[in-house]
Design a protein around this motif. Structure first.
Motif, PDB file in Angstrom:
ATOM      1  N   ILE A   1       0.861  -1.187   0.000  1.00  0.00           N
ATOM      2  CA  ILE A   1       0.000   0.000   0.000  1.00  0.00           C
ATOM      3  C   ILE A   1       0.893   1.232   0.000  1.00  0.00           C
ATOM      4  CG2 ILE A   1      -1.768   1.267   1.278  1.00  0.00           C
ATOM      5  CD1 ILE A   1      -2.641  -1.419   2.473  1.00  0.00           C
ATOM      6  N   ALA A   2       0.680   2.073  -0.982  1.00  0.00           N
ATOM      7  CA  ALA A   2       1.470   3.304  -1.068  1.00  0.00           C
ATOM      8  C   ALA A   2       0.934   4.326  -0.075  1.00  0.00           C
ATOM      9  CB  ALA A   2       1.408   3.866  -2.482  1.00  0.00           C
ATOM     10  N   LYS A   3       1.834   4.839   0.765  1.00  0.00           N
ATOM     11  CA  LYS A   3       1.453   5.818   1.781  1.00  0.00           C
ATOM     12  C   LYS A   3       2.349   7.043   1.677  1.00  0.00           C
ATOM     13  CE  LYS A   3      -0.274   2.455   5.137  1.00  0.00           C
ATOM     14  NZ  LYS A   3      -0.186   1.980   6.536  1.00  0.00           N
ATOM     15  N   SER A   4       1.840   8.164   2.241  1.00  0.00           N
ATOM     16  CA  SER A   4       2.588   9.415   2.228  1.00  0.00           C
ATOM     17  C   SER A   4       2.443  10.098   3.584  1.00  0.00           C
ATOM     18  CB  SER A   4       2.099  10.356   1.126  1.00  0.00           C
ATOM     19  OG  SER A   4       2.228   9.749  -0.141  1.00  0.00           O
ATOM     20  N   SER A   5       3.471  10.861   3.925  1.00  0.00           N
ATOM     21  CA  SER A   5       3.454  11.661   5.150  1.00  0.00           C
ATOM     22  C   SER A   5       3.285  13.128   4.755  1.00  0.00           C
ATOM     23  CB  SER A   5       4.755  11.456   5.932  1.00  0.00           C
ATOM     24  OG  SER A   5       4.800  12.314   7.052  1.00  0.00           O
ATOM     25  N   ILE A   6       2.253  13.782   5.322  1.00  0.00           N
ATOM     26  CA  ILE A   6       1.917  15.159   4.956  1.00  0.00           C
ATOM     27  C   ILE A   6       1.985  16.041   6.202  1.00  0.00           C
ATOM     28  CG2 ILE A   6       0.194  16.678   3.931  1.00  0.00           C
ATOM     29  CD1 ILE A   6      -0.960  14.252   2.502  1.00  0.00           C
ATOM     30  N   LEU A   7       2.593  17.211   6.055  1.00  0.00           N
ATOM     31  CA  LEU A   7       2.636  18.210   7.119  1.00  0.00           C
ATOM     32  C   LEU A   7       1.856  19.442   6.656  1.00  0.00           C
ATOM     33  CD1 LEU A   7       3.816  18.868   9.916  1.00  0.00           C
ATOM     34  CD2 LEU A   7       5.749  19.955   8.732  1.00  0.00           C
ATOM     35  N   LEU A   8       0.794  19.804   7.410  1.00  0.00           N
ATOM     36  CA  LEU A   8      -0.118  20.897   7.020  1.00  0.00           C
ATOM     37  C   LEU A   8       0.087  22.113   7.924  1.00  0.00           C
ATOM     38  CD1 LEU A   8      -3.409  18.837   6.519  1.00  0.00           C
ATOM     39  CD2 LEU A   8      -1.814  19.617   4.745  1.00  0.00           C
ATOM     40  N   ASP A   9      -0.001  23.262   7.319  1.00  0.00           N
ATOM     41  CA  ASP A   9      -0.010  24.535   8.062  1.00  0.00           C
ATOM     42  C   ASP A   9      -1.432  25.105   7.994  1.00  0.00           C
ATOM     43  OD1 ASP A   9       2.637  24.428   8.746  1.00  0.00           O
ATOM     44  OD2 ASP A   9       3.333  25.707   7.093  1.00  0.00           O
ATOM     45  N   VAL A  10      -2.096  25.154   9.164  1.00  0.00           N
ATOM     46  CA  VAL A  10      -3.477  25.680   9.244  1.00  0.00           C
ATOM     47  C   VAL A  10      -3.407  27.048   9.929  1.00  0.00           C
ATOM     48  CG1 VAL A  10      -5.822  25.241  10.043  1.00  0.00           C
ATOM     49  CG2 VAL A  10      -4.332  23.308   9.424  1.00  0.00           C
ATOM     50  N   LYS A  11      -3.786  28.102   9.204  1.00  0.00           N
ATOM     51  CA  LYS A  11      -3.678  29.485   9.719  1.00  0.00           C
ATOM     52  C   LYS A  11      -5.058  29.995  10.181  1.00  0.00           C
ATOM     53  CE  LYS A  11       0.157  30.549   6.605  1.00  0.00           C
ATOM     54  NZ  LYS A  11       0.626  31.406   5.495  1.00  0.00           N
ATOM     55  N   PRO A  12      -5.085  30.664  11.354  1.00  0.00           N
ATOM     56  CA  PRO A  12      -6.347  31.231  11.839  1.00  0.00           C
ATOM     57  C   PRO A  12      -6.587  32.619  11.251  1.00  0.00           C
ATOM     58  CG  PRO A  12      -4.664  31.513  13.480  1.00  0.00           C
ATOM     59  CD  PRO A  12      -4.009  30.797  12.338  1.00  0.00           C
ATOM     60  N   TRP A  13      -7.734  33.246  11.659  1.00  0.00           N
ATOM     61  CA  TRP A  13      -8.029  34.577  11.163  1.00  0.00           C
ATOM     62  C   TRP A  13      -7.217  35.653  11.894  1.00  0.00           C
ATOM     63  CZ3 TRP A  13     -10.465  35.293   6.772  1.00  0.00           C
ATOM     64  CH2 TRP A  13     -11.308  34.300   6.289  1.00  0.00           C
ATOM     65  N   ASP A  14      -7.126  35.533  13.198  1.00  0.00           N
ATOM     66  CA  ASP A  14      -6.399  36.542  13.975  1.00  0.00           C
ATOM     67  C   ASP A  14      -5.886  35.908  15.260  1.00  0.00           C
ATOM     68  OD1 ASP A  14      -8.695  36.198  15.468  1.00  0.00           O
ATOM     69  OD2 ASP A  14      -9.627  38.042  14.749  1.00  0.00           O
ATOM     70  N   ASP A  15      -5.334  36.775  16.149  1.00  0.00           N
ATOM     71  CA  ASP A  15      -4.760  36.270  17.380  1.00  0.00           C
ATOM     72  C   ASP A  15      -5.805  35.940  18.437  1.00  0.00           C
ATOM     73  OD1 ASP A  15      -5.534  38.858  17.667  1.00  0.00           O
ATOM     74  OD2 ASP A  15      -3.821  39.465  18.894  1.00  0.00           O
ATOM     75  N   GLU A  16      -7.057  36.265  18.190  1.00  0.00           N
ATOM     76  CA  GLU A  16      -8.115  35.961  19.136  1.00  0.00           C
ATOM     77  C   GLU A  16      -8.789  34.619  18.862  1.00  0.00           C
ATOM     78  OE1 GLU A  16     -10.829  39.161  19.026  1.00  0.00           O
ATOM     79  OE2 GLU A  16      -9.424  40.626  19.896  1.00  0.00           O
ATOM     80  N   THR A  17      -8.352  33.922  17.788  1.00  0.00           N
ATOM     81  CA  THR A  17      -8.944  32.631  17.445  1.00  0.00           C
ATOM     82  C   THR A  17      -8.531  31.591  18.470  1.00  0.00           C
ATOM     83  OG1 THR A  17      -8.854  33.227  15.105  1.00  0.00           O
ATOM     84  CG2 THR A  17      -9.154  30.883  15.639  1.00  0.00           C
ATOM     85  N   ASP A  18      -9.499  30.763  18.870  1.00  0.00           N
ATOM     86  CA  ASP A  18      -9.233  29.687  19.822  1.00  0.00           C
ATOM     87  C   ASP A  18      -8.505  28.558  19.084  1.00  0.00           C
ATOM     88  OD1 ASP A  18      -9.151  27.901  21.868  1.00  0.00           O
ATOM     89  OD2 ASP A  18     -11.331  27.766  22.159  1.00  0.00           O
ATOM     90  N   MET A  19      -7.188  28.414  19.351  1.00  0.00           N
ATOM     91  CA  MET A  19      -6.375  27.425  18.626  1.00  0.00           C
ATOM     92  C   MET A  19      -6.707  26.000  19.059  1.00  0.00           C
ATOM     93  SD  MET A  19      -4.839  29.332  16.562  1.00  0.00           S
ATOM     94  CE  MET A  19      -3.795  28.114  15.811  1.00  0.00           C
ATOM     95  N   ALA A  20      -7.111  25.836  20.309  1.00  0.00           N
ATOM     96  CA  ALA A  20      -7.498  24.494  20.761  1.00  0.00           C
ATOM     97  C   ALA A  20      -8.749  24.027  20.018  1.00  0.00           C
ATOM     98  CB  ALA A  20      -7.744  24.492  22.260  1.00  0.00           C
ATOM     99  N   LYS A  21      -9.721  24.936  19.867  1.00  0.00           N
ATOM    100  CA  LYS A  21     -10.928  24.579  19.120  1.00  0.00           C
ATOM    101  C   LYS A  21     -10.605  24.336  17.652  1.00  0.00           C
ATOM    102  CE  LYS A  21     -15.401  24.075  18.864  1.00  0.00           C
ATOM    103  NZ  LYS A  21     -16.085  22.948  19.516  1.00  0.00           N
ATOM    104  N   LEU A  22      -9.662  25.133  17.110  1.00  0.00           N
ATOM    105  CA  LEU A  22      -9.253  24.932  15.698  1.00  0.00           C
ATOM    106  C   LEU A  22      -8.641  23.544  15.515  1.00  0.00           C
ATOM    107  CD1 LEU A  22      -7.652  27.510  13.384  1.00  0.00           C
ATOM    108  CD2 LEU A  22      -6.598  25.263  13.573  1.00  0.00           C
ATOM    109  N   GLU A  23      -7.780  23.135  16.429  1.00  0.00           N
ATOM    110  CA  GLU A  23      -7.160  21.796  16.315  1.00  0.00           C
ATOM    111  C   GLU A  23      -8.219  20.717  16.438  1.00  0.00           C
ATOM    112  OE1 GLU A  23      -3.631  19.064  18.357  1.00  0.00           O
ATOM    113  OE2 GLU A  23      -3.967  21.135  19.025  1.00  0.00           O
ATOM    114  N   GLU A  24      -9.185  20.931  17.326  1.00  0.00           N
ATOM    115  CA  GLU A  24     -10.249  19.940  17.489  1.00  0.00           C
ATOM    116  C   GLU A  24     -11.050  19.795  16.205  1.00  0.00           C
ATOM    117  OE1 GLU A  24     -14.200  19.223  20.325  1.00  0.00           O
ATOM    118  OE2 GLU A  24     -12.801  20.878  20.723  1.00  0.00           O
TER     119      GLU A  24
END
Length: 259
Positions: free
Chosen positions: A171-194
């Motif tokens: 089975i061919a597999k790949s490893s991917i690293l993603l950069d997820v950017k929020p709107w501003d500094d007031e964004t809840d990063m824990a909720k974003l990760e969830e």
């Protein structure tokens, strides 16, 4: 001027023979008597030379005779060696001829031997079966052997195919690293990760994550995952993550590696 006066004025050495004789005697006394001054010695030398010439001639004749004898003996020995070599060559020729005749006989003999063995086997089979030729099948054993070989071959091919079908495919597999950017500094990063981890698909496995500062107090979520190439792609991940518009501004692929 008269002749006597001329002789008296000339410097002439009248006593030179006396001085020569004295000088000769002096050297004879120092070196021994000179043989040139005695005729007896000269005659003795001539006699000795006359006697030595026949001796020298006799010595030369004897030496030439011995050389001839040695040459004759060498020629005889060479003749004997030549005769021996001739004999050896003849023996070798005879042996070679014998070997050639044996090889010819052996080359002819296998066919005759095979034919004789066939005749003997056929006769023995006739004797065992009582002379009944109707029930004899000389080629039946060969056909049975061919059928048995074909059956074994087919069985081996079928076993190999079954074993190969049971073997799991890679089975061919790949490893991917993603950069997820929020709107501003007031964004809840824990909720974003969830929200990001709530994306579930067959062949998707989420890995570790961390917050990376971007600037002005804003941090982005960097999260890794392992996907099966035939089931999950980067387009699917970006589409599913960007659905959370309240938290996610954009999704970028930071790294992509084949496993």
């Amino acid at each position: 001027m008269s002749g006597l006066q001329c002789l008296g004025e000339d410097n002439i050495w009248f006593e030179k023979p006396r001085y020569d004789e004295a000088e000769r005697r002096f050297y004879e006394g120092a070196n021994g008597p000179s043989t040139h001054s005695h005729p007896q010695v000269k005659s003795a030398l001539h006699q000795g030379r006359g006697r030595s010439r026949p001796q020298k001639r006799q010595h030369r004749n004897s030496s030439s005779a011995s050389g001839e004898q040695e040459l004759v003996s060498r020629m005889k020995s060479l003749e004997l060696e030549n005769q021996g070599l001739h004999k050896v060559v003849e023996d070798l020729r005879a042996a070679l001829f014998t070997l050639e005749s044996r090889v010819q006989v052996l080359e002819r003999s296998p066919a005759a031997a095979v034919s004789c063995t066939k005749v003997v086997t056929v006769q023995s089979v006739k004797v065992e079966n009582g002379g009944d030729d109707d029930d004899m099948d000389l080629f039946g054993s060969d056909e049975e052997e061919d059928e048995e070989a074909e059956r074994l071959k087919e069985e081996r091919i079928a076993a190999y195919a079954a074993k190969k079908s049971k073997k799991p495919a890679l089975i061919a597999k790949s490893s991917i690293l993603l950069d997820v950017k929020p709107w501003d500094d007031e964004t809840d990063m824990a909720k974003l990760e969830e929200c990001v981890r709530s994306v579930v698909a067959d062949g998707l496995l989420w890995g570790q994550s961390k917050l990376v500062p971007v600037g002005y107090g804003i941090k982005k979520l960097q999260i890794g995952c392992v996907v099966e190439d035939d089931k999950v792609g980067t387009d699917l991940l970006e589409e599913e993550i960007t659905k959370f518009e309240d938290y996610v501004q954009s999704v970028d692929v930071a790294a992509f590696n084949k496993i």
